[in-house]
Enzyme design. Sequence first.
Site, short mmCIF file in Angstrom:
data_model
loop_
_atom_site.label_atom_id
_atom_site.label_comp_id
_atom_site.label_asym_id
_atom_site.label_seq_id
_atom_site.Cartn_x
_atom_site.Cartn_y
_atom_site.Cartn_z
N HIS A 84 13.58 -0.39 57.92
CA HIS A 84 14.85 0.79 57.82
C HIS A 84 15.70 1.24 58.52
CE1 HIS A 84 10.19 2.39 56.68
NE2 HIS A 84 10.03 1.26 56.08
N HIS A 141 12.06 2.10 47.25
CA HIS A 141 11.68 2.19 48.23
C HIS A 141 11.14 0.91 49.24
CE1 HIS A 141 10.80 2.68 53.03
NE2 HIS A 141 9.71 1.60 53.18
N ASP A 164 13.41 -1.33 51.68
CA ASP A 164 12.58 -2.60 52.52
C ASP A 164 13.48 -3.94 52.99
OD1 ASP A 164 10.72 -1.18 54.09
OD2 ASP A 164 8.91 -1.33 52.31
N HIS A 195 7.56 -6.88 52.61
CA HIS A 195 7.79 -7.97 53.78
C HIS A 195 8.10 -9.24 53.83
CE1 HIS A 195 8.57 -3.77 55.18
NE2 HIS A 195 8.11 -3.66 55.09
ZN LIG Z 1 9.33 0.65 54.33
#
Ligand SMILES: [Zn+2]
Length: 302
Positions: A76, A232, A236, A259
């Site tokens: 973040h 969000h 990321d 991720h």
């Molecule tokens: Zn995140």
Amino acid sequence: MVYRRTLRREVACTGIGLHCGRPVRLRLVPAPAEHGIRFARIDVGVEIPATLAHIGSQDHATTLLKDGVSIGTVEHLLAALAGLGIDDVRVEVDGPEVPVLDGSAAPFVILLHEAGLRPLAVPRQLLRVKQPVEVVHGSKRARLVPSEHFEVSYSIGFDHPLLRHQALSLRVTPRSFTEQIAPARTFGFLREVELLRKSGLALGGSLKNAVVIGETGVLNNKLRFEDEFVRHKILDAVGDLALLGHPLVGRLEATKAGHALHAAVARKLIVTPEAFELVPSGAHAPEGGLVPFTPALRPAGA
Ligand SMILES: [Zn+2]
């Protein structure tokens, strides 16, 4: 020509680590040109460059690892730095994790506003996607394709009645990042939170730093955006792609990714020499800098 940027002055804050559950002091320090973004564990004296080569685990957050020492939940803060076009900063923490603050990048944007920006005497180099590269894991997919700008198209879908499908495409600029992406918070499903806790994760997690989705609704009072979840995911992705070490000129197309897939497609790009080139920031100059932050989006306590 656009020049590399660092901070005008150092800034600091303290907050809880999402997974370790302990308070961590964070300090952002101006750095010379070509320093890049580096994270320093000042409690153990180890510095880790924020690059793809130093990715450790990517289970629920992106962790950097060097010499057996790790720094967790870097994405973040990396997103805020990349989103605002900041190239050279030393990030100091005195614990194993970057503070989660409110679970979004908004508090970091506010902190970076406090620091201010300073141009350095070295021009920026951009990483331009020349040919598509793609990584597919079952129904999950991440693709980097050529584009004139840095853009992200993201779609998510979960086996949950409240979150069957969300999709959003946008061009990432300091303004769009600040207004549309930075305030979007981490989210999780209540059923998973209990499992995470049992395995020693999310110990610092609460409704103050994550949106928790129960069986019949969101446990928090309200969402910041109707589609806060996909926003969000874009946050990321911006943070994970910052590990390329250069501002990206290209479009990420992601479906149900996370991720690990963000990093996998970035790695695939840089091991495919014909798929990218480094270009001076003249022809494809991305916008950079600070834009006014809407006070309404200021998270409480930030
Ligand atoms: Zn995140």
